[in-house]
Design an enzyme around this catalytic site. Structure first.
Site, PDB file in Angstrom:
ATOM      1  N   HIS A  20      32.120  45.702  39.541  1.00 18.69           N
ATOM      2  CA  HIS A  20      33.205  46.582  39.950  1.00 18.69           C
ATOM      3  C   HIS A  20      34.135  46.873  38.773  1.00 18.69           C
ATOM      4  CE1 HIS A  20      32.508  45.945  44.413  1.00 18.69           C
ATOM      5  NE2 HIS A  20      31.719  45.037  43.848  1.00 18.69           N
ATOM      6  N   ASP A 127      39.518  50.121  44.311  1.00 21.48           N
ATOM      7  CA  ASP A 127      38.252  49.653  44.859  1.00 21.48           C
ATOM      8  C   ASP A 127      38.403  49.458  46.362  1.00 21.48           C
ATOM      9  OD1 ASP A 127      36.062  47.709  45.622  1.00 21.48           O
ATOM     10  OD2 ASP A 127      35.631  47.896  43.487  1.00 21.48           O
TER      11      ASP A 127
END
Length: 459
Positions: A20, A127
């Site tokens: 990520h 995110d």
């Protein structure tokens, strides 16, 4: 051409896990290259991790003039080692770090409040697994929010199949082949997901994917029709490639080794990313299969990351006795961090044995390298279906339905030979090369990114 947008700032809030961090760091770099001020928000530990690995991967961290790492103090948490004998392959050892990151809720909000006083518009890209942290953004009137999905659009369609209309012909059958989510996650991560799902709802303008129309056009369009009234942005591939990379061959062992291989597309690259840990028995079977295949290979053999990669001893998995002597110049085992993008782009690389993390899939597709798929957890089973059944640039080595079984050396040998030494493998390489060329050409003009930049810089 770089412009200057003095009234707009972009703040990026990544999940503190490598796959990520990596995607959002590269996206931040691309946005900053267009003259927009970007702030990458992370703890000092994970900021250091992202910068270190991005620099080693050859793309550089960012455009320093308008790119800023805002580092919060490290948050103490447990740092258990990966468990190669765990009930699932999900990396439960990173969950304490993810849970600790929820304590950033107040610091992130206060930083964004201050930012909003200095810019007419603050664009927040967060995110999806940091929803809990950003849930107070509704209190900042000049904030515009975008959620980043670290998964493929195809997998997103599959996971939401119950809530979305039937996918039209040409993709619906493949969507239905994505396995049920049983076994994808550990119970600890399930609790973390519940925390995200229970956060306050904030107004989101759109969703961002590390993909584009060449890779997943029908699926992006399908989501665009049914989500946010069209606010779906396929801005990938985020990572640098080809001439955008620094030349590391003089200092990197694996790239120097690849340079010495005479035949193009003769090496299979083996890597299971930063979140998969195998037992010693499985590693011995992989080793035996690679040796018996007779194919040249480059194997990045590392344990999965801990929540803090700078703390604790890393397990060094044992290879069969005399393995590296037996394979000789046909194989190279690398225990350190590997510049994967350059490895995949190298002329000698002709295949990729992978866990099918979305970063690895996008990098392999962009490089035009076909894959052997071995999904282990999370979105990887869906990505494996996309690569093999939809795009036609991969071959299944291990089925998700057999995830608890040991893969024997004979199966590894057979799959490697099929990909690297058969007519079918050659066909896959041609398909992968054509797709990679189309992806790279589609990203040169950056049309999707230009539209996105135009959107976020409109005051």
């Amino acid at each position: 051409m770089e412009q200057q947008f003095s009234g707009v700032a972009v703040a990026v809030v990544p999940l503190p896990a490598q796959g990520h961090l990596n995607q959002l760091l590269h996206l931040s770099r691309r946005i900053s290259a267009r003259g927009i001020t970007v702030y990458f928000l992370a703890t000092a530990t994970h900021s250091r991790q992202a910068k270190l690995r991005a620099a080693h991967a050859g793309g550089g961290a960012a455009h320093a003039a308008n790119f800023h790492f805002h580092e919060f103090p490290a948050i103490p948490h447990q740092n258990p080692p990966p468990n190669p004998s765990g009930p699932t392959k999900f990396p439960s050892q990173i969950v304490p770090a993810l849970t600790a990151a929820t304590l950033l809720r107040r610091p992130v909000f206060e930083f964004l409040q201050n930012l909003s006083r200095n810019f007419r518009k603050v664009v927040v890209i967060y995110d999806a697994l940091m929803t809990y942290v950003v849930q107070d953004l509704g209190e900042i009137p000049n904030a515009e929010c975008y959620v980043f999905r670290s998964i493929s659009a195809f997998t997103d369609c599959a996971w939401n199949a119950g809530a979305l209309p039937e996918f039209p012909d040409g993709g619906g059958a493949a969507v239905k082949e994505v396995p049920s989510m049983d076994g994808y996650y550990s119970p600890e991560f399930g609790e973390f997901l519940e925390l995200q799902n229970g956060a306050k709802t904030i107004s989101v303008v759109g969703e961002i994917y590390n993909s584009n129309a060449v890779i997943e056009g029908p699926f992006l369009e399908f989501l665009r029709k049914w989500k946010f009234g069209g606010g779906i942005w396929g801005l990938g591939p985020f990572h640098p490639w080809s001439s955008q990379l620094r030349n590391l061959r003089n200092s990197d062992t694996c790239l120097s080794w690849l340079d010495k291989q005479a035949a193009p597309e003769s090496v299979i690259y083996v890597s299971f990313g930063t979140t998969v840990t195998f037992s010693d028995e499985q590693i011995r079977e992989i080793a035996a299969g690679l040796r018996q295949s007779g194919q040249s290979f480059l194997w990045a053999l590392r344990d999965a990351d801990r929540g803090d990669i700078f703390s604790g001893e890393e397990r060094r998995a044992a290879l069969p006795e005399g393995f590296e002597h037996l394979v000789g110049e046909k194989g190279l085992v690398v225990r350190d961090w590997v510049p994967q993008v350059e490895v995949l782009a190298h002329r000698s690389t002709g295949g990729f044995l992978s866990h099918c993390g979305w970063n690895s899939c996008v990098e392999s597709i962009t490089a035009g390298v076909p894959m052997l798929t071995w999904p282990a957890h999370s979105d990887q089973p869906g990505n494996a279906v996309l690569v093999t059944k939809v795009l036609g640039v991969g071959v299944e080595l291990k089925a998700w339905t057999r995830r608890e079984e040991l893969v024997p050396a004979a199966a590894v040998e057979r799959a490697v030979r099929e990909l690297m030494g058969s007519d079918g493998g050659d066909l896959l390489r041609r398909r992968a090369a054509e797709l990679g060329k189309a992806v790279r050409e589609s990203a040169v003009g950056g049309e999707d990114m230009e539209l996105f930049v135009r959107r976020i810089t409109t005051l």
